[in-house]
Design a protein around this motif. Structure first.
Motif, PDB file in Angstrom:
ATOM      1  N   THR A   1     -11.850   5.200   8.084  1.00  0.00           N
ATOM      2  CA  THR A   1     -10.719   5.916   8.665  1.00  0.00           C
ATOM      3  C   THR A   1     -11.196   6.699   9.883  1.00  0.00           C
ATOM      4  OG1 THR A   1      -9.631   6.146   6.510  1.00  0.00           O
ATOM      5  CG2 THR A   1      -8.895   7.635   8.237  1.00  0.00           C
TER       6      THR A   1
ATOM      7  N   ARG B   1     -13.748   2.991   2.293  1.00  0.00           N
ATOM      8  CA  ARG B   1     -12.621   3.051   3.225  1.00  0.00           C
ATOM      9  C   ARG B   1     -13.105   3.574   4.570  1.00  0.00           C
ATOM     10  NH1 ARG B   1      -6.686   5.457   2.853  1.00  0.00           N
ATOM     11  NH2 ARG B   1      -6.326   5.809   5.073  1.00  0.00           N
TER      12      ARG B   1
ATOM     13  N   HIS C   1      -8.913   0.767  -1.204  1.00  0.00           N
ATOM     14  CA  HIS C   1     -10.248   0.662  -1.789  1.00  0.00           C
ATOM     15  C   HIS C   1     -10.272   1.213  -3.211  1.00  0.00           C
ATOM     16  CE1 HIS C   1      -9.998   4.734  -0.368  1.00  0.00           C
ATOM     17  NE2 HIS C   1     -11.220   5.049  -0.741  1.00  0.00           N
TER      18      HIS C   1
ATOM     19  N   GLU D   1       0.828  -1.208   0.000  1.00  0.00           N
ATOM     20  CA  GLU D   1       0.000   0.000   0.000  1.00  0.00           C
ATOM     21  C   GLU D   1       0.858   1.252   0.000  1.00  0.00           C
ATOM     22  OE1 GLU D   1      -2.637   3.245   1.590  1.00  0.00           O
ATOM     23  OE2 GLU D   1      -0.702   2.525   2.307  1.00  0.00           O
TER      24      GLU D   1
ATOM     25  N   ASN E   1     -12.547  -1.610   3.315  1.00  0.00           N
ATOM     26  CA  ASN E   1     -11.123  -1.386   3.552  1.00  0.00           C
ATOM     27  C   ASN E   1     -10.958  -0.569   4.830  1.00  0.00           C
ATOM     28  OD1 ASN E   1      -8.281  -1.056   3.151  1.00  0.00           O
ATOM     29  ND2 ASN E   1      -8.680   0.930   2.225  1.00  0.00           N
ATOM     30  N   ASN E   2     -10.161  -1.075   5.752  1.00  0.00           N
ATOM     31  CA  ASN E   2      -9.912  -0.391   7.019  1.00  0.00           C
ATOM     32  C   ASN E   2      -8.470   0.090   7.041  1.00  0.00           C
ATOM     33  OD1 ASN E   2     -12.380  -1.050   9.026  1.00  0.00           O
ATOM     34  ND2 ASN E   2     -12.051  -2.747   7.611  1.00  0.00           N
ATOM     35  N   ASP E   3      -8.292   1.391   7.087  1.00  0.00           N
ATOM     36  CA  ASP E   3      -6.948   1.961   7.023  1.00  0.00           C
ATOM     37  C   ASP E   3      -6.887   3.179   7.950  1.00  0.00           C
ATOM     38  OD1 ASP E   3      -4.410   2.690   6.340  1.00  0.00           O
ATOM     39  OD2 ASP E   3      -4.754   2.778   4.179  1.00  0.00           O
TER      40      ASP E   3
ATOM     41  N   ASP F   1     -11.399   9.842  -1.106  1.00  0.00           N
ATOM     42  CA  ASP F   1     -10.441   9.746  -0.005  1.00  0.00           C
ATOM     43  C   ASP F   1     -10.087  11.148   0.469  1.00  0.00           C
ATOM     44  OD1 ASP F   1      -8.563   8.599   1.806  1.00  0.00           O
ATOM     45  OD2 ASP F   1      -8.092   7.031   0.355  1.00  0.00           O
TER      46      ASP F   1
ATOM     47  N   GLY G   1      -5.889   5.066  -0.737  1.00  0.00           N
ATOM     48  CA  GLY G   1      -5.999   3.798  -0.026  1.00  0.00           C
ATOM     49  C   GLY G   1      -6.382   2.656  -0.938  1.00  0.00           C
TER      50      GLY G   1
END
Length: 440
Positions: free
Chosen positions: A292, A290, A278, A164, A190-192, A270, A276
């Motif tokens: 966040t 995503r 996703h 990433e 997606n977890n970021d 984003d 990210g």
């Protein structure tokens, strides 16, 4: 959701941090201390997923998507971040759906397990990545541990990707793999950076909120499609945006007190100057979002560990909030469970525009992979509102098993409509917004 353990989440993040520097390009280094680097971390993640599978009698298929990334040109206007052939591993586990038809539908949760220092090419100095993105990886792992004890009609995939920080390399490869192999992916979570940064003295962080970012109109969409969506005012009704709305709906069912924790829909792909994983899936047409945390602290991301002028820099364990990450995991788990239990999404949703009138007639086809009885709901909202405000049982407005249609005494000019498919227990998939259809 009650099985989610902040203690197990913390234990997993603590192990990930011990790999010192999980830079993706460290896979090409031969002089790393034993037990450090990205490859050692990938081996441990694979082992964790295999342990979860053993606990559920082998219910998880643990796989490694391994490939060699060729050197690349400049990334986002900066210097190249892959300068020699680099081994990259995505680790994922498949929980197959129990229904022969519904199991073709796939929902995926992911986080990236690679980290970076201030110098993105530095592979030796500590880069713990406790928040970015050990927190997201821990959500994937905890989701796998908990949901592997249950059964769902559709399939769930739990993933941890690399690359990433070097340019979304791992997620791009996994997304292309899904495309090439014909995966019927209906949603990616997606977890970021979901660690809930806890900086002493910060009064602006909000532990009751999690941001949900999603793609609007794809720039790669056909020009005519883009023009039509803009003219209809449905540029915020892409599959990714509908997935975000489904998450908001799930949160209202499973988090009884919104003040305790709730997702906030962000109508953009984003954050500024950031990206990210996703995006890799979204670029190929998959619905993806995503998660966040509400307020990021950039002193605790992409930083060389140090103290300067009394300010502590570094993505360290002590800034993670384990209860917050657990809440994020619960929201992911509730969403995955709901969607994997739902019939999926209706097909070919359209709004009849033959005549000028103040009623609205909607038509649709059944989800392609639904095997049980399906109930349909009509949802709508005012054109200036981002989330669904109203819903109605489609059967009360004409829907039947023979002909899926409904006519409502509401002007299509004043609202945006959607149709969603639900099972008998109220598990609904994301809504689908109609396109115009003229009938003779």
């Amino acid at each position: 959701m009650s099985q989610v353990s902040p203690e197990k989440i913390r234990a997993n993040v603590e192990v990930l941090v011990k790999f010192n520097n999980r830079s993706t390009i460290s896979s090409a280094d031969a002089n790393l201390p034993p037990g450090t680097g990205i490859l050692a971390a990938s081996d441990w993640i694979k082992k964790q997923l295999e342990t979860y599978s053993e606990a559920c009698g082998g219910c998880l298929e643990v796989k490694v998507d391994e490939f060699s990334q060729s050197p690349e040109a400049a990334f986002n206007g900066s210097n190249p971040r892959i300068v020699r052939p680099t081994l990259i591993r995505n680790i994922y586990a498949i929980l197959r759906g129990t229904d022969s038809k519904a199991s073709k539908r796939i929902y995926l949760v992911t986080g990236h397990y690679d980290t970076r220092e201030t110098d993105v090419m530095n592979t030796h100095d500590p880069a713990p990545g406790a928040n970015d993105d050990s927190s997201g990886t821990a959500v994937s792992l905890e989701s796998a541990r908990v949901l592997s004890q249950l059964k769902f009609p559709a399939t769930i995939v739990f993933a941890a990707v690399a690359g990433e920080e070097q340019g979304l390399n791992g997620s791009r490869h996994l997304a292309q793999l899904a495309k090439d192999e014909g995966w019927q992916v209906e949603g990616i979570l997606n977890n970021d950076i979901v660690g809930g940064d806890t900086t002493p003295g910060d009064t602006l962080q909000n532990k009751s909120l999690i941001r949900v970012f999603s793609q609007g109109i794809l720039p790669s969409a056909p020009v005519e499609t883009i023009r039509q969506m803009l003219s209809l005012g449905i540029e915020n009704d892409t599959p990714s945006r509908e997935l975000a709305r489904a998450i908001l709906d799930v949160s209202r069912s499973y988090f009884a007190t919104p003040k305790s924790f709730r997702p906030v829909m962000e109508l953009r792909l984003d954050r500024y100057l950031r990206g990210g994983d996703h995006k890799s899936f979204s670029d190929l047409g998959f619905a993806s979002v995503r998660f966040t945390e509400w307020r990021e602290n950039y002193n605790h991301q992409h930083q060389h560990i140090r103290v300067e002028n009394g300010v502590e820099y570094g993505d360290l364990l002590k800034f993670d909030d384990w209860q917050y990450i657990a809440q994020v995991a619960r929201l992911n788990i509730a969403t995955l469970g709901t969607l994997a239990s739902s019939p999926g999404v209706p097909e070919k949703v359209r709004v009849v525009t033959t005549n000028l009138d103040n009623n609205t007639t909607l038509r649709w086809d059944a989800p392609t992979a639904a095997s049980e009885a399906v109930k349909y709901e009509i949802v709508w909202r005012e054109t200036a509102v981002s989330d669904w405000q109203f819903s109605a049982d489609a059967s009360k407005f004409g829907d039947s098993s023979e002909s899926h249609s409904a006519t409502l005494p509401i002007s299509k000019d004043n609202v945006i409509f959607g149709v969603r498919a639900c099972d008998d227990r109220g598990h609904c998939g994301p809504a689908v917004t109609p396109f115009p259809e003229r009938r003779p």
